[in-house]
Enzyme design. Sequence first.
Site, mmCIF file in Angstrom:
data_model
loop_
_atom_site.group_PDB
_atom_site.id
_atom_site.type_symbol
_atom_site.label_atom_id
_atom_site.label_comp_id
_atom_site.label_asym_id
_atom_site.label_seq_id
_atom_site.Cartn_x
_atom_site.Cartn_y
_atom_site.Cartn_z
ATOM 1 N NE ARG A 57 23.860 53.906 46.097
ATOM 2 C CZ ARG A 57 24.949 54.573 45.723
ATOM 3 N NH1 ARG A 57 25.639 55.266 46.613
ATOM 4 N NH2 ARG A 57 25.356 54.533 44.464
ATOM 5 C CB VAL A 82 27.028 50.581 55.655
ATOM 6 C CG1 VAL A 82 27.295 49.312 56.457
ATOM 7 C CG2 VAL A 82 27.353 51.820 56.482
ATOM 8 C CB VAL A 83 24.773 47.599 51.962
ATOM 9 C CG1 VAL A 83 24.542 46.347 51.114
ATOM 10 C CG2 VAL A 83 23.837 47.608 53.166
ATOM 11 N NE ARG A 84 24.750 49.244 45.749
ATOM 12 C CZ ARG A 84 24.063 49.959 44.860
ATOM 13 N NH1 ARG A 84 24.589 51.078 44.363
ATOM 14 N NH2 ARG A 84 22.872 49.559 44.468
ATOM 15 N NE ARG A 121 13.457 59.140 69.635
ATOM 16 C CZ ARG A 121 13.013 60.047 68.752
ATOM 17 N NH1 ARG A 121 11.745 60.073 68.412
ATOM 18 N NH2 ARG A 121 13.844 60.913 68.215
ATOM 19 C CG ASP A 145 21.853 66.609 69.179
ATOM 20 O OD1 ASP A 145 22.371 65.844 68.338
ATOM 21 O OD2 ASP A 145 20.869 66.284 69.856
ATOM 22 C CG MET A 155 11.734 69.736 64.675
ATOM 23 S SD MET A 155 11.731 68.122 63.878
ATOM 24 C CE MET A 155 10.063 67.567 64.255
ATOM 25 C CB THR A 176 8.195 95.559 54.227
ATOM 26 O OG1 THR A 176 9.247 94.799 53.652
ATOM 27 C CG2 THR A 176 8.259 96.996 53.761
HETATM 28 P P1 ADP Z 1 18.624 59.590 69.086
HETATM 29 O O1 ADP Z 1 19.499 58.416 68.815
HETATM 30 O O2 ADP Z 1 18.123 60.245 67.837
HETATM 31 O O3 ADP Z 1 19.242 60.545 70.091
HETATM 32 P P2 ADP Z 1 16.884 58.600 71.211
HETATM 33 O O4 ADP Z 1 17.482 59.470 72.256
HETATM 34 O O5 ADP Z 1 15.415 58.461 71.194
HETATM 35 O O6 ADP Z 1 17.278 59.037 69.740
HETATM 36 O O7 ADP Z 1 17.547 57.159 71.372
HETATM 37 C C1 ADP Z 1 17.267 56.132 70.442
HETATM 38 C C2 ADP Z 1 17.288 54.801 71.132
HETATM 39 O O8 ADP Z 1 18.585 54.529 71.670
HETATM 40 C C3 ADP Z 1 16.365 54.678 72.358
HETATM 41 O O9 ADP Z 1 15.035 54.438 72.020
HETATM 42 C C4 ADP Z 1 16.981 53.468 73.059
HETATM 43 O O10 ADP Z 1 16.624 52.271 72.388
HETATM 44 C C5 ADP Z 1 18.464 53.696 72.830
HETATM 45 N N1 ADP Z 1 19.031 54.369 74.003
HETATM 46 C C6 ADP Z 1 18.940 55.660 74.352
HETATM 47 N N2 ADP Z 1 19.570 55.904 75.511
HETATM 48 C C7 ADP Z 1 20.076 54.727 75.939
HETATM 49 C C8 ADP Z 1 20.825 54.296 77.068
HETATM 50 N N3 ADP Z 1 21.189 55.162 78.026
HETATM 51 N N4 ADP Z 1 21.166 52.997 77.146
HETATM 52 C C9 ADP Z 1 20.801 52.134 76.179
HETATM 53 N N5 ADP Z 1 20.088 52.465 75.088
HETATM 54 C C10 ADP Z 1 19.736 53.731 74.956
HETATM 55 O O1 F6P Z 2 16.029 64.473 67.287
HETATM 56 C C1 F6P Z 2 15.396 64.736 66.093
HETATM 57 C C2 F6P Z 2 14.076 65.356 66.311
HETATM 58 O O2 F6P Z 2 13.503 65.528 65.026
HETATM 59 C C3 F6P Z 2 14.038 66.642 67.123
HETATM 60 O O3 F6P Z 2 14.478 67.745 66.379
HETATM 61 C C4 F6P Z 2 12.581 66.672 67.525
HETATM 62 O O4 F6P Z 2 12.360 67.415 68.681
HETATM 63 C C5 F6P Z 2 12.312 65.226 67.805
HETATM 64 O O5 F6P Z 2 13.224 64.478 67.023
HETATM 65 C C6 F6P Z 2 10.922 64.774 67.484
HETATM 66 O O6 F6P Z 2 10.848 63.427 67.843
HETATM 67 P P1 F6P Z 2 9.614 62.458 67.620
HETATM 68 O O7 F6P Z 2 9.863 61.732 66.349
HETATM 69 O O8 F6P Z 2 9.695 61.524 68.784
HETATM 70 O O9 F6P Z 2 8.390 63.285 67.611
#
Ligand code: ADP
Ligand code: F6P
Length: 321
Positions: A21, A23-25, A72, A130, A170, A215
Site C-alpha cells: 500500500r 509503495v503504490v500510494r 518460491r 535473519d 519458527m 509450577t
Molecule cells: P526468502 O526470500 O523468504 O528468504 P527464499 O529463500 O525461498 O525466501 O527465496 C525466495 C525466492 O528468491 C526463491 O524461490 C527464488 O525465486 C529467489 N532466489 C533465492 N535465491 C536465489 C539466488 N541465489 N538467485 C536467484 N534467485 C534466488
Molecule cells: O522464512 C520464513 C519461514 O516462515 C520460516 O520461519 C519457516 O521455517 C519457513 O518459512 C517455512 O517455509 P514454508 O512456507 O516453505 O513451509
Amino acid sequence: MKRIGVLTSGGDAPGMNACIRAVVRYALNKGLDVYGIERGYVGLINNHINQMNRRSVSDIIQRGGTILKTARCDEFKQLEYMSQAVDNMEAYGIDGLVVIGGDGSFRGAKDIYDNFGIQVIGIPGTIDNDLAYTDYTLGFDTTVNTVLGAINNLRDTMTSHDRVCIIEVMGRKCGDIALYAGLGGGAELILVPEVPFDLAAVVKSIKLNQRIGKTSDIIVLAEGVCKAEELKAKLKEQGVTGSIKTTTLGYIQRGGAPSNQDRVLAAQFGMRAVDLLMEGKGGRVVGIRDNKIIDEEIGEALKMKREFHTDLYNRSRILSM
Ligand code: ADP
Ligand code: F6P
C-alpha cells in the site's frame, strides 16, 4: 523513472500488505505508474503483471498475508528465466522494481541488478529477522506478539497441571523469534541455534525448577535447534520425571493483523524504496538501524554476518529463575 513494479517473494510476513500500500500510494503521488506482479518471481517470468491504482490497495493495511501472493521460484536462479522476466518487464516499460522478501528474494534481486542492470530495491519482509544489515525485518514484531499470546495461554494450562511445555517456534537458522518472545513471555528456558545445545543443562534447569517449586516450566525452542518431540524424547531418556507437553506453533505465526510497529515500518520502508528509485539509486536494500531508516548496497547487505544478542540471551536466564 516512469514505471515501477512491486512484488512479494519467499515466505509471507504480516506487514507486507501495508508495505505494498505504501509503495503504490507514495509512487502514484510522485507521478509514477505502478504495476503489481503476482506470486513473486513466478509472476515476473509468466507475465502476471497488473497496473495498480490507489483503490487497488484499499482495506489491506490491517491484513496479514499478501494481496500480490507470494511464491518460491527455483527457475529464477537460471539466467534464461531471469532474462524472460526482464523481457516481460521491458514490454511493460517497467524500469524499477521493489522486491519485498527475505535473503533469498534479495539474491534474486541482486542477480537481475548485476546481470541486467534492472533498478531494484529490496525491502526486508520476513518473520525470521535473519538479515544482518537491519535491526528489524517486516513481520517480526507481529510474529513475536503472536508467539507471546500463545505462551500466555500455554502458561495458564501448564501451571494448572504442574507441567513442562516445549513450545517450538519458527525462524529457520535464526533464534530471534524464540529470544524475544521467550524473554517477553518469561520462559524458563530459551533454546536457539546460535548457542550450542547442552542437553545436560536443560535437564538441570528442569530439575532445579521442580525443586524450587516452580509450577510450570516453559521452554521456547527455536526450530533451528531441533523438533519439540525430539527434545521431549531426549529429556525422557535422561530421566526427567513429570508431564512434558509439546506445542509446535507452526503457520499460525505467519498470519494475522500486523502490529502497529510493523505497519509504521512498512510505511517507512515503502516510501524510502520509492525515493531511492526516483533518485536512480538501484541495487540497494532498505532497513532500520538504531531507529533510523537506512539503505545499503544489496551485495554488501547480503555479505554482512548476523550478530546474535548473546548478552541479552545470557541475562534473560537470570530473570527466569
Ligand atoms: P526468502 O526470500 O523468504 O528468504 P527464499 O529463500 O525461498 O525466501 O527465496 C525466495 C525466492 O528468491 C526463491 O524461490 C527464488 O525465486 C529467489 N532466489 C533465492 N535465491 C536465489 C539466488 N541465489 N538467485 C536467484 N534467485 C534466488
Ligand atoms: O522464512 C520464513 C519461514 O516462515 C520460516 O520461519 C519457516 O521455517 C519457513 O518459512 C517455512 O517455509 P514454508 O512456507 O516453505 O513451509
